[in-house]
Write an enzyme that holds these catalytic residues in place. Structure first.
Site, short mmCIF file in Angstrom:
data_model
loop_
_atom_site.label_atom_id
_atom_site.label_comp_id
_atom_site.label_asym_id
_atom_site.label_seq_id
_atom_site.Cartn_x
_atom_site.Cartn_y
_atom_site.Cartn_z
N ASP A 132 -9.99 -34.66 57.03
CA ASP A 132 -10.31 -33.24 57.17
C ASP A 132 -11.08 -33.01 58.47
O ASP A 132 -11.93 -33.82 58.85
CB ASP A 132 -11.17 -32.76 56.01
CG ASP A 132 -10.39 -32.64 54.71
OD1 ASP A 132 -9.16 -32.46 54.78
OD2 ASP A 132 -11.01 -32.72 53.64
N ARG A 182 -2.18 -31.37 59.37
CA ARG A 182 -2.39 -30.18 58.55
C ARG A 182 -2.95 -29.11 59.48
O ARG A 182 -3.96 -29.33 60.16
CB ARG A 182 -3.37 -30.45 57.42
CG ARG A 182 -3.70 -29.18 56.59
CD ARG A 182 -4.95 -29.37 55.76
NE ARG A 182 -4.78 -30.36 54.70
CZ ARG A 182 -5.79 -31.05 54.17
NH1 ARG A 182 -7.02 -30.87 54.61
NH2 ARG A 182 -5.56 -31.92 53.21
#
Length: 304
Positions: A132, A182
């Site tokens: 992330d 992502r």
């Protein structure tokens, strides 16, 4: 008022004292809508439920406020236990993690050792790990670590944020690695020196990086609940003849469930980001900051 609430929630999300207080009340404050539970097995059951209607998942053991090597190593152990539990249960989920939870702010070497342990275990299980992206202050070092890891691992991806000015160049820089990305709008409070301050500019940049990464032929996870962005992506891949196995849509646990199910019915891969763990407060505050309207939902739960 919305801006005031957003700033308040972002500040609370960084507060250690607020985090400690929240633990006394538990997930019944309203966080259970967005957090699958505090244990690995609770998260596995959440994944199993999603798998039943065709959705897949990525699990994230929440680890805010890591300030010691012991805490960082515990967080890494939890990641490995999560990968083991996914493999043992047979559910369809990969793993997401934040490198600050692995001690990035303590020592890059500490973080790298844990990343290698986690990626080795994921590779043993045939699984994938998503790094992330955090705030802008951690952006460059996160990308540097990702590039270093990609020299030895092909089962790792990272996240890029559309609200940062630098992201178009980052897409170009990562293209040669065949990076699995992502793509998100971005949820941290950043200054206008590094990030677009207006939604319309963020949206336009988001569309640009989606087009760039898909056109480069690299696997793309479009993480958004914005139906305009989703429709844009569907139209772009249709026009360019991009196969549905080259991208996926990602959404957060507890948000837009009907839209998730509809996309699955249309033949798209939908991956749901499922956070769990005792350190859920910071994540919960960021969700409220993104959409202050959720405050009413929280208040109703507190009054039950």
């Amino acid at each position: 008022m919305e801006v005031v609430l957003r700033n308040l929630f972002q500040a609370l999300g960084k507060s250690r004292s607020a985090n400690r207080l929240a633990k006394k009340y538990g997930l019944h404050l309203g966080a259970a809508r967005f957090v699958a539970g505090e244990t690995i097995m609770q998260s596995i059951e959440a994944v199993r439920s999603l798998n039943q209607d065709g959705r897949v998942a990525t699990l994230d053991h929440l680890g805010e406020f890591v300030s010691s090597e012991e805490e960082a190593l515990h967080s890494a152990d939890m990641c490995i236990q999560t990968l083991d539990a996914v493999a043992a249960s047979g559910v369809d989920s990969n793993l997401s993690l934040k490198m600050t939870s692995l001690g990035l702010d303590i020592s890059k070497d500490l973080c790298m050792r844990s990343m290698r342990r986690i990626l080795d275990r994921a590779r043993q299980h045939g699984n994938f790990v998503r790094i992330d992206m955090e705030d802008h202050a951690h952006c460059q070092i996160s990308l540097d670590i990702y590039k270093e890891l990609r020299e030895h691992y092909d089962n790792v991806g990272i996240v890029l944020q559309a609200y940062l000015y630098r992201t178009v160049q980052d897409i170009k820089d990562l293209n040669s690695l065949g990076a699995n990305l992502r793509l998100v709008k971005g949820a941290y409070k950043e200054s206008e020196e590094v990030a677009y301050p207006h939604k319309r500019d963020v949206d336009e940049n988001y569309k640009q990086i989606i087009q760039m990464h898909l056109a480069n032929g690299n696997y793309t996870a479009v993480a958004s609940h914005d139906e305009a962005i989703i429709s844009f992506t569907k139209q772009f891949v249709s026009e360019k003849g991009i196969s549905k196995d080259r991208f996926e849509f990602q959404m957060l646990y507890g948000i837009c469930e009907e839209l998730q199910k509809q996309l699955v019915k249309e033949g798209y891969r939908v991956r749901v980001y499922i956070p769990f763990g005792v350190d859920w407060f910071g994540y919960f505050m960021r969700r409220l900051a993104e959409r202050p309207a959720n405050v009413w939902f929280v208040l109703k739960n507190m009054l039950k």
